[in-house]
Enzyme design. Structure first.
Site, PDB file in Angstrom:
ATOM      1  N   ASP A  16       0.850  -1.189   0.000  1.00  0.00           N
ATOM      2  CA  ASP A  16       0.000   0.000   0.000  1.00  0.00           C
ATOM      3  C   ASP A  16       0.888   1.242   0.000  1.00  0.00           C
ATOM      4  O   ASP A  16       2.087   1.152   0.274  1.00  0.00           O
ATOM      5  CB  ASP A  16      -0.874  -0.026   1.268  1.00  0.00           C
ATOM      6  CG  ASP A  16      -1.732   1.215   1.412  1.00  0.00           C
ATOM      7  OD1 ASP A  16      -2.393   1.600   0.439  1.00  0.00           O
ATOM      8  OD2 ASP A  16      -1.737   1.813   2.505  1.00  0.00           O
ATOM      9  N   SER A  17       0.253   2.373  -0.240  1.00  0.00           N
ATOM     10  CA  SER A  17       0.986   3.639  -0.205  1.00  0.00           C
ATOM     11  C   SER A  17       1.446   3.994   1.208  1.00  0.00           C
ATOM     12  O   SER A  17       2.334   4.821   1.379  1.00  0.00           O
ATOM     13  CB  SER A  17       0.083   4.754  -0.730  1.00  0.00           C
ATOM     14  OG  SER A  17      -1.113   4.794   0.026  1.00  0.00           O
ATOM     15  N   TYR A  48      -0.538   8.644  -2.109  1.00  0.00           N
ATOM     16  CA  TYR A  48      -0.512   8.420  -3.553  1.00  0.00           C
ATOM     17  C   TYR A  48      -1.777   9.015  -4.203  1.00  0.00           C
ATOM     18  O   TYR A  48      -1.791   9.262  -5.397  1.00  0.00           O
ATOM     19  CB  TYR A  48      -0.501   6.917  -3.858  1.00  0.00           C
ATOM     20  CG  TYR A  48       0.831   6.209  -3.709  1.00  0.00           C
ATOM     21  CD1 TYR A  48       1.888   6.757  -2.983  1.00  0.00           C
ATOM     22  CD2 TYR A  48       1.015   4.962  -4.304  1.00  0.00           C
ATOM     23  CE1 TYR A  48       3.093   6.069  -2.857  1.00  0.00           C
ATOM     24  CE2 TYR A  48       2.215   4.277  -4.183  1.00  0.00           C
ATOM     25  CZ  TYR A  48       3.253   4.826  -3.461  1.00  0.00           C
ATOM     26  OH  TYR A  48       4.433   4.151  -3.347  1.00  0.00           O
ATOM     27  N   GLY A  49      -2.810   9.199  -3.399  1.00  0.00           N
ATOM     28  CA  GLY A  49      -4.139   9.562  -3.922  1.00  0.00           C
ATOM     29  C   GLY A  49      -4.209  10.892  -4.635  1.00  0.00           C
ATOM     30  O   GLY A  49      -5.206  11.198  -5.276  1.00  0.00           O
ATOM     31  N   CYS A  79      -3.916  -1.171  -1.982  1.00  0.00           N
ATOM     32  CA  CYS A  79      -4.186   0.261  -2.137  1.00  0.00           C
ATOM     33  C   CYS A  79      -5.077   0.475  -3.355  1.00  0.00           C
ATOM     34  O   CYS A  79      -4.726   0.054  -4.469  1.00  0.00           O
ATOM     35  CB  CYS A  79      -2.851   0.974  -2.332  1.00  0.00           C
ATOM     36  SG  CYS A  79      -3.013   2.738  -2.636  1.00  0.00           S
ATOM     37  N   ASN A  80      -6.210   1.123  -3.143  1.00  0.00           N
ATOM     38  CA  ASN A  80      -7.130   1.373  -4.262  1.00  0.00           C
ATOM     39  C   ASN A  80      -6.488   2.241  -5.328  1.00  0.00           C
ATOM     40  O   ASN A  80      -6.672   2.029  -6.521  1.00  0.00           O
ATOM     41  CB  ASN A  80      -8.392   2.068  -3.738  1.00  0.00           C
ATOM     42  CG  ASN A  80      -9.247   1.132  -2.919  1.00  0.00           C
ATOM     43  OD1 ASN A  80     -10.186   0.537  -3.412  1.00  0.00           O
ATOM     44  ND2 ASN A  80      -8.914   0.964  -1.651  1.00  0.00           N
ATOM     45  N   THR A  81      -5.722   3.239  -4.901  1.00  0.00           N
ATOM     46  CA  THR A  81      -5.120   4.171  -5.853  1.00  0.00           C
ATOM     47  C   THR A  81      -4.099   3.433  -6.735  1.00  0.00           C
ATOM     48  O   THR A  81      -4.063   3.630  -7.952  1.00  0.00           O
ATOM     49  CB  THR A  81      -4.453   5.337  -5.088  1.00  0.00           C
ATOM     50  OG1 THR A  81      -5.442   5.949  -4.263  1.00  0.00           O
ATOM     51  CG2 THR A  81      -3.884   6.358  -6.030  1.00  0.00           C
ATOM     52  N   GLU A 159      -6.583   8.997   9.825  1.00  0.00           N
ATOM     53  CA  GLU A 159      -5.237   8.865  10.418  1.00  0.00           C
ATOM     54  C   GLU A 159      -5.158   9.609  11.748  1.00  0.00           C
ATOM     55  O   GLU A 159      -4.428   9.214  12.651  1.00  0.00           O
ATOM     56  CB  GLU A 159      -4.175   9.355   9.433  1.00  0.00           C
ATOM     57  CG  GLU A 159      -4.155   8.460   8.214  1.00  0.00           C
ATOM     58  CD  GLU A 159      -2.823   8.319   7.532  1.00  0.00           C
ATOM     59  OE1 GLU A 159      -1.884   9.037   7.877  1.00  0.00           O
ATOM     60  OE2 GLU A 159      -2.727   7.467   6.625  1.00  0.00           O
ATOM     61  N   CYS A 191     -11.334   3.033  -0.665  1.00  0.00           N
ATOM     62  CA  CYS A 191     -10.056   3.539  -0.145  1.00  0.00           C
ATOM     63  C   CYS A 191      -9.749   2.748   1.125  1.00  0.00           C
ATOM     64  O   CYS A 191     -10.653   2.452   1.915  1.00  0.00           O
ATOM     65  CB  CYS A 191     -10.178   5.028   0.156  1.00  0.00           C
ATOM     66  SG  CYS A 191      -8.758   5.708   1.030  1.00  0.00           S
ATOM     67  N   THR A 192      -8.471   2.427   1.300  1.00  0.00           N
ATOM     68  CA  THR A 192      -8.041   1.603   2.438  1.00  0.00           C
ATOM     69  C   THR A 192      -8.511   2.133   3.796  1.00  0.00           C
ATOM     70  O   THR A 192      -8.706   1.360   4.724  1.00  0.00           O
ATOM     71  CB  THR A 192      -6.501   1.586   2.485  1.00  0.00           C
ATOM     72  OG1 THR A 192      -6.029   2.933   2.318  1.00  0.00           O
ATOM     73  CG2 THR A 192      -5.937   0.697   1.409  1.00  0.00           C
TER      74      THR A 192
HETATM   75  N1  DGL Z   1      -4.127   3.787   0.183  1.00  0.00           N
HETATM   76  C1  DGL Z   1      -4.809   4.835  -0.553  1.00  0.00           C
HETATM   77  C2  DGL Z   1      -6.054   4.242  -1.235  1.00  0.00           C
HETATM   78  O1  DGL Z   1      -6.557   3.199  -0.881  1.00  0.00           O
HETATM   79  C3  DGL Z   1      -5.198   5.989   0.360  1.00  0.00           C
HETATM   80  C4  DGL Z   1      -4.012   6.800   0.864  1.00  0.00           C
HETATM   81  C5  DGL Z   1      -3.251   7.507  -0.243  1.00  0.00           C
HETATM   82  O2  DGL Z   1      -3.773   8.480  -0.844  1.00  0.00           O
HETATM   83  O3  DGL Z   1      -2.130   7.108  -0.527  1.00  0.00           O
HETATM   84  O4  DGL Z   1      -6.533   4.823  -2.177  1.00  0.00           O
END
Ligand code: DGL
Length: 272
Positions: A16-17, A48-49, A79-81, A159, A191-192
């Site tokens: 993940d990010s 990363y988003g 990570c969704n992004t 967070e 999103c996570t």
């Molecule tokens: N892990 C990212 C997601 O699931 C969220 C945090 C980020 O923006 O990096 O999209």
């Protein structure tokens, strides 16, 4: 000759990010308690988003290279992004290993959940702009309606641990307005970080069925490992290793909130 037992004993690489992918790790621990896991969170370069596709592809390729060098037996894009913009390049890089991701799993779960074929998705800006959820949903049901809403303020609020805070409630209320004004019956937590907001989201959107891609990704991983004969079926207890590119202030506290247990084996691994 390769010993199949050795292959089964290799860890699953989850990445993940940052810290958010630990919601997927938690779901994997519950669904596949015998599996060894190695987690990589790019805490030095999160979020990363809000980054471009090119940057996310470069960062993800470095993470995948590292996990392949750790001899993982499968990869889980938590990570969704990353899944939204780099899923294809990661699959090309993965040397034929099973690659699971939160968007494919979330889209399929949404289709199984929705009765009226109108699905709402909340996610980061990059995920929404990529249209990845709509593409994954339309691949199975071209008639489905997909309504997406970027919710960039929710990641920092989660967070901060403000899971029930009034500020978070008002923010969620604002983001959900266009969704609640329409007739979607299903809300994908794209999103996570959002699974931690489930209690608040249930209160604010009681008529929407919530799809948590962490649990569905764990179920997909179990299916893929079974199909590939890679499931670890016995042996001593699973080992969990956590690698991050930086250990920021409060990392352990935030991470343990996502994970729901203590983080023991934590190390810094810098990439790039
Ligand atoms: N892990 C990212 C997601 O699931 C969220 C945090 C980020 O923006 O990096 O999209």
């Amino acid at each position: 000759m390769t010993n199949p037992e050795t292959l089964q004993n290799r860890p699953i690489g989850v990445f993940d990010s940052g810290v958010g992918g630990l919601t997927v790790v938690r779901a994997l621990m519950e669904r596949l308690p015998l599996e060894h896991l190695i987690y990589y969170g790019d805490t030095a370069r999160v979020p990363y988003g809000v980054k471009s596709r090119a940057t996310i592809e470069t960062y993800s390729a470095q993470i995948v290279e590292y996990l392949l060098a750790q001899r993982v037996k499968a990869l889980v894009i938590a990570c969704n992004t990353i899944a939204a913009v780099a899923g294809d390049s990661i699959r090309a890089q993965a040397r034929g290993l099973p690659v699971l991701d939160v968007i494919t799993a979330g889209a399929q779960a949404a289709l199984q959940t929705s009765q009226n074929h109108h699905i709402a998705v909340i996610a980061t800006n990059t995920t929404v702009n990529s249209n990845a959820y709509a593409r994954a949903i339309h691949a199975h049901d071209p008639q489905a309606r997909v309504q997406s809403q970027a919710c960039p303020l929710l990641v920092p609020l989660v967070e901060e641990g403000w899971l029930e805070h009034d500020v978070t409630r008002l923010t969620v209320r604002e983001y959900l307005k266009p969704i609640l004004a329409d007739d979607a019956d299903t809300l994908v937590l794209g999103c996570t970080h959002y699974p931690l907001l489930k209690p608040l989201l249930r209160e604010e959107a009681p008529r929407l069925a919530l799809v948590d891609s962490a649990t569905t990704t764990a179920a997909h991983t179990a299916q893929a490992l079974t199909a590939a004969g890679l499931l670890r079926q016995s042996g001593d207890s699973a080992h969990y290793r956590y690698c991050v590119s930086d250990i920021p202030l409060r990392f352990r506290a935030i991470g343990e909130r996502f994970l729901g247990r203590s983080i023991d084996d934590l190390e810094t691994v810098r990439l790039g």
